[in-house]
Design a protein around this motif. Structure first.
Motif, PDB file in Angstrom:
ATOM      1  N   LEU A   1       0.828  -1.200   0.000  1.00  0.00           N
ATOM      2  CA  LEU A   1       0.000   0.000   0.000  1.00  0.00           C
ATOM      3  C   LEU A   1       0.868   1.259   0.000  1.00  0.00           C
ATOM      4  O   LEU A   1       1.904   1.301   0.680  1.00  0.00           O
ATOM      5  CB  LEU A   1      -0.916   0.001   1.225  1.00  0.00           C
ATOM      6  CG  LEU A   1      -1.825  -1.235   1.376  1.00  0.00           C
ATOM      7  CD1 LEU A   1      -2.622  -1.156   2.666  1.00  0.00           C
ATOM      8  CD2 LEU A   1      -2.743  -1.375   0.183  1.00  0.00           C
ATOM      9  N   PRO A   2       0.456   2.317  -0.703  1.00  0.00           N
ATOM     10  CA  PRO A   2       1.271   3.537  -0.825  1.00  0.00           C
ATOM     11  C   PRO A   2       1.006   4.532   0.297  1.00  0.00           C
ATOM     12  O   PRO A   2       0.795   5.723   0.056  1.00  0.00           O
ATOM     13  CB  PRO A   2       0.814   4.094  -2.185  1.00  0.00           C
ATOM     14  CG  PRO A   2      -0.630   3.702  -2.267  1.00  0.00           C
ATOM     15  CD  PRO A   2      -0.727   2.358  -1.592  1.00  0.00           C
ATOM     16  N   PHE A   3       1.030   4.056   1.556  1.00  0.00           N
ATOM     17  CA  PHE A   3       0.761   4.930   2.689  1.00  0.00           C
ATOM     18  C   PHE A   3       2.069   5.438   3.289  1.00  0.00           C
ATOM     19  O   PHE A   3       3.050   4.686   3.410  1.00  0.00           O
ATOM     20  CB  PHE A   3      -0.018   4.195   3.783  1.00  0.00           C
ATOM     21  CG  PHE A   3      -1.433   3.851   3.394  1.00  0.00           C
ATOM     22  CD1 PHE A   3      -2.141   4.645   2.506  1.00  0.00           C
ATOM     23  CD2 PHE A   3      -2.065   2.734   3.930  1.00  0.00           C
ATOM     24  CE1 PHE A   3      -3.448   4.336   2.153  1.00  0.00           C
ATOM     25  CE2 PHE A   3      -3.364   2.421   3.582  1.00  0.00           C
ATOM     26  CZ  PHE A   3      -4.060   3.224   2.687  1.00  0.00           C
ATOM     27  N   LEU A   4       2.093   6.697   3.687  1.00  0.00           N
ATOM     28  CA  LEU A   4       3.195   7.289   4.448  1.00  0.00           C
ATOM     29  C   LEU A   4       2.572   7.958   5.670  1.00  0.00           C
ATOM     30  O   LEU A   4       2.035   9.068   5.577  1.00  0.00           O
ATOM     31  CB  LEU A   4       3.966   8.300   3.597  1.00  0.00           C
ATOM     32  CG  LEU A   4       4.682   7.733   2.369  1.00  0.00           C
ATOM     33  CD1 LEU A   4       5.282   8.866   1.531  1.00  0.00           C
ATOM     34  CD2 LEU A   4       5.768   6.748   2.793  1.00  0.00           C
ATOM     35  N   ILE A   5       2.654   7.304   6.817  1.00  0.00           N
ATOM     36  CA  ILE A   5       1.898   7.801   7.971  1.00  0.00           C
ATOM     37  C   ILE A   5       2.722   7.922   9.253  1.00  0.00           C
ATOM     38  O   ILE A   5       2.202   8.409  10.256  1.00  0.00           O
ATOM     39  CB  ILE A   5       0.682   6.890   8.254  1.00  0.00           C
ATOM     40  CG1 ILE A   5       1.152   5.472   8.572  1.00  0.00           C
ATOM     41  CG2 ILE A   5      -0.275   6.887   7.079  1.00  0.00           C
ATOM     42  CD1 ILE A   5       0.043   4.566   9.036  1.00  0.00           C
ATOM     43  N   ASN A   6       3.965   7.489   9.241  1.00  0.00           N
ATOM     44  CA  ASN A   6       4.722   7.479  10.505  1.00  0.00           C
ATOM     45  C   ASN A   6       5.448   8.807  10.742  1.00  0.00           C
ATOM     46  O   ASN A   6       6.644   8.853  11.021  1.00  0.00           O
ATOM     47  CB  ASN A   6       5.715   6.310  10.542  1.00  0.00           C
ATOM     48  CG  ASN A   6       6.764   6.403   9.473  1.00  0.00           C
ATOM     49  OD1 ASN A   6       6.548   7.040   8.446  1.00  0.00           O
ATOM     50  ND2 ASN A   6       7.911   5.787   9.718  1.00  0.00           N
ATOM     51  N   ASP A   7       4.683   9.924  10.648  1.00  0.00           N
ATOM     52  CA  ASP A   7       5.261  11.251  10.868  1.00  0.00           C
ATOM     53  C   ASP A   7       4.757  11.891  12.158  1.00  0.00           C
ATOM     54  O   ASP A   7       4.954  13.078  12.392  1.00  0.00           O
ATOM     55  CB  ASP A   7       4.943  12.162   9.682  1.00  0.00           C
ATOM     56  CG  ASP A   7       3.440  12.255   9.405  1.00  0.00           C
ATOM     57  OD1 ASP A   7       2.655  11.638  10.152  1.00  0.00           O
ATOM     58  OD2 ASP A   7       3.059  12.929   8.432  1.00  0.00           O
ATOM     59  N   GLY A   8       4.088  11.094  13.002  1.00  0.00           N
ATOM     60  CA  GLY A   8       3.596  11.620  14.271  1.00  0.00           C
ATOM     61  C   GLY A   8       2.345  12.475  14.134  1.00  0.00           C
ATOM     62  O   GLY A   8       1.964  13.155  15.095  1.00  0.00           O
ATOM     63  N   LYS A   9       1.689  12.429  12.955  1.00  0.00           N
ATOM     64  CA  LYS A   9       0.465  13.203  12.733  1.00  0.00           C
ATOM     65  C   LYS A   9      -0.709  12.261  12.475  1.00  0.00           C
ATOM     66  O   LYS A   9      -0.526  11.121  12.062  1.00  0.00           O
ATOM     67  CB  LYS A   9       0.639  14.143  11.539  1.00  0.00           C
ATOM     68  CG  LYS A   9       1.746  15.176  11.715  1.00  0.00           C
ATOM     69  CD  LYS A   9       1.863  16.061  10.481  1.00  0.00           C
ATOM     70  CE  LYS A   9       2.962  17.098  10.654  1.00  0.00           C
ATOM     71  NZ  LYS A   9       3.092  17.982   9.456  1.00  0.00           N
ATOM     72  N   TRP A  10      -1.911  12.766  12.727  1.00  0.00           N
ATOM     73  CA  TRP A  10      -3.108  11.981  12.465  1.00  0.00           C
ATOM     74  C   TRP A  10      -3.338  11.858  10.956  1.00  0.00           C
ATOM     75  O   TRP A  10      -3.227  12.829  10.214  1.00  0.00           O
ATOM     76  CB  TRP A  10      -4.337  12.617  13.104  1.00  0.00           C
ATOM     77  CG  TRP A  10      -4.451  12.353  14.577  1.00  0.00           C
ATOM     78  CD1 TRP A  10      -4.207  13.230  15.582  1.00  0.00           C
ATOM     79  CD2 TRP A  10      -4.860  11.128  15.189  1.00  0.00           C
ATOM     80  NE1 TRP A  10      -4.429  12.633  16.802  1.00  0.00           N
ATOM     81  CE2 TRP A  10      -4.835  11.338  16.589  1.00  0.00           C
ATOM     82  CE3 TRP A  10      -5.248   9.875  14.711  1.00  0.00           C
ATOM     83  CZ2 TRP A  10      -5.177  10.354  17.499  1.00  0.00           C
ATOM     84  CZ3 TRP A  10      -5.591   8.885  15.616  1.00  0.00           C
ATOM     85  CH2 TRP A  10      -5.547   9.121  16.996  1.00  0.00           C
TER      86      TRP A  10
END
Length: 427
Positions: free
Chosen positions: A298-307
Motif C-alpha cells: 500500500l502507498p501509505f506514508l503515515i509514521n510522521d507523528g500526525k493523524w
C-alpha cells in the motif's frame, strides 16, 4: 628333567585336542580345531561348548556393544553441553547489575507499566524513559480535559501526578550519572528497580482511575486507543466476529512516529488461516494488506507523528483493491486473493499480529501509536463516502459490520482509552 616335563606337557596338549575332536562335536566336512586351556577340575567338553560362539553371533554382539557405547557417548556430550549452557546463563545473570537468579518475568497486564524490561541498566533506562514519556502524554491529555471542565479535583490530582513524574525523572537522571561515573551504586540495581516499578505501578493506577472518571462524560464512540510501547501483550479484542464477506472497506484514523514500521493496526484470523485479513507495516517494508495470506503493498506514508485517515477497499471479483489516505486515492491494484470470500467465525485483534488464532503475538510486529474510528463495511465505499469520513462530514457513515464503540472492545495489557474527536484534535 625340564625337557622331559615339556615333552609330557606337549603330548597332553595334543591329546586334549584329539579328545575334543572325538568326544565333543562333529561339525562334518572340513574342520578346524581350536585348543583352549581350561582349569583341570572343569569338564573339557562343557568348557569348549561354552567358549565356542558362532562367528555371526559374535559379530552381532560386537556391533550392539559398539552402538550402545556410541549412544552413551552422545548422551554424555549432550548433558555436558546442557550443563555448559546453564552455567553460562547463570554466570551472565549473576554478573549483570541488578539481576536476580531465578527471577520471574512479570505477568502481562496493566500492572506491568514498564513493558518487557531488560535486565541491563542501559536498556532499563531506555524503557523507563519511554514509560515516563507515555505517562507524561497521558497527563497532558488529562490536563487539557481538566481545563475544559474546570474540575478542581482533577487539577489537584494532576499536580500530584506531575510531582511524582518529576521525582521519577530525577531518579532516572541519577541512575544515568551513576552509570557514567561507574559508581558502585549499581550493585543496588534490584532495590532501585523495585522502587521505581512500584512507583510507576501506583502512578499508572491513579492515572487509570482518573481516565475512568473522564470516560463517564464522553460519547461511546468519541475515543482513541493508545499503544505507547512495542510489546507482545498490549492489544484490544473485538467482541464479535466478522461475517462472510465478498467485498469490504476498512477505515480508521492512525497516528504514529514509530520506526522502523508502525506495526500491525489490526489482524483478523480464522481457524486454519492466521492471515485472513491483516494490515501491517513491519521493519523497513511498506505498509501491506494481507487477505488469505496474499499480499498487496500500500502507498501509505503515515509514521510522521500526525493523524492520518486511511481506507482500503477490496472486492473478491478479480481481487481489485484501492487505497485512500486523508480522503485521496493513493493507489490501486488487482489479483489480491481473487474469488476468496473473507471467512467468518474468526478473531479481530487491534494492535497485534496473530500467528495463531487469538495469540502468537510478536512484539516486533506490534502497533505503536494511536488508533481511532475503526470501521468495517461489507461493501466497497465510494470515493465520496470515503472523503466524507476523512473530512468528518455530517454525512459520514459508520461501519455496518463493525462500528467504533467502547462497548465493542475488550482492552488488555495496559493499552489506554482517551477522548478523541476526529478533525478537532488533528496534529
Amino acid at each position: 628333567m625340564q625337557a622331559t616335563k615339556s615333552g609330557i606337557s606337549w603330548r597332553l596338549f595334543l591329546f586334549s585336542c584329539l579328545f575334543l575332536e572325538s568326544s565333543c562335536q562333529d561339525f562334518g566336512g572340513q574342520t578346524q580345531f581350536i585348543c583352549t586351556s581350561v582349569p583341570k577340575d572343569m569338564d573339557i567338553c562343557a568348557a569348549t561348548l561354552q567358549n565356542s560362539v558362532p562367528g555371526e553371533d559374535l559379530k552381532t554382539t560386537v556391533m550392539q556393544l559398539r552402538e550402545t557405547v556410541l549412544q552413551q557417548k552422545e548422551t554424555i556430550m549432550n548433558q555436558k553441553e546442557t550443563i555448559r549452557e546453564l552455567t553460562s546463563k547463570l554466570a551472565r545473570c549473576e554478573s549483570q547489575s541488578g539481576a536476580e537468579p531465578g527471577g520471574r518475568r512479570k505477568e502481562a497486564g496493566a500492572k506491568n507499566t514498564m513493558g518487557d524490561v531488560s535486565r541491563g541498566p542501559a536498556d532499563t533506562l531506555t524503557q523507563l524513559s519511554q514509560t515516563l514519556q507515555s505517562l507524561k502524554q497521558r497527563l497532558e491529555n488529562l490536563e487539557q480535559f481538566s481545563r475544559s471542565n474546570n474540575s478542581v479535583q482533577a487539577n489537584s490530582l494532576k499536580d500530584l501526578l506531575q510531582s511524582k513524574i518529576d521525582d521519577l525523572e530525577k531518579q532516572v537522571l541519577s541512575r544515568v550519572n551513576s552509570i557514567e561515573e561507574g559508581k558502585p551504586g549499581l550493585r543496588n540495581e534490584t532495590e532501585q528497580r523495585g522502587r521505581v516499578e512500584s512507583t510507576l505501578t501506583s502512578l499508572h493506577q491513579r492515572i487509570t482511575d482518573l481516565e475512568k472518571g473522564q470516560r463517564e462524560n464522553r460519547p461511546l464512540d468519541k475515543f482513541q486507543l493508545t499503544f505507547p510501547l512495542r510489546t507482545n501483550y498490549m492489544y484490544a479484542k473485538v467482541k464479535k466476529s466478522l461475517p462472510e464477506m465478498y467485498a469490504l472497506t476498512v477505515c480508521m484514523w492512525l497516528k504514529s512516529n514509530a520506526s522502523p514500521g508502525v506495526g500491525t493496526p489490526f489482524s483478523y484470523a480464522v481457524p486454519g488461516q492466521a492471515n485472513e485479513l491483516v494490515l501491517i507495516e513491519w521493519g523497513n517494508n511498506p505498509m501491506e494488506i494481507l487477505i488469505n495470506d496474499k499480499v498487496a503493498k500500500l502507498p501509505f506514508l503515515i509514521n510522521d507523528g500526525k493523524w492520518h485517515h486511511i481506507c482500503v477497499t477490496w472486492t473478491t471479483r478479480d481481487g481489485v483493491w484501492e487505497a485512500f489516505q486523508d480522503g485521496v486515492k493513493r493507489g490501486s491494484g488487482e489479483n489480491l486473493a481473487p474469488y476468496h470470500p473473507i471467512k467468518p467465525q474468526g478473531l479481530l485483534i487491534l494492535g497485534q499480529e496473530q500467528d495463531t488464532l487469538g495469540g502468537g503475538f510478536d512484539a516486533t510486529q506490534a502497533f505503536v501509536g494511536d488508533l481511532a474510528n475503526f470501521h468495517i463495511w461489507d461493501r466497497k465505499l465510494s470515493v465520496g463516502e470515503i472523503y466524507n469520513l476523512a473530512t468528518c462530514s455530517s454525512k459520514a457513515q459508520v461501519g455496518n459490520v463493525f462500528a467504533w464503540m467502547e462497548t465493542s472492545l475488550d482492552i488488555y495489557g495496559g493499552a489506554s482509552k482517551w477522548t478523541f474527536e476526529a478533525c478537532r484534535q488533528l496534529n
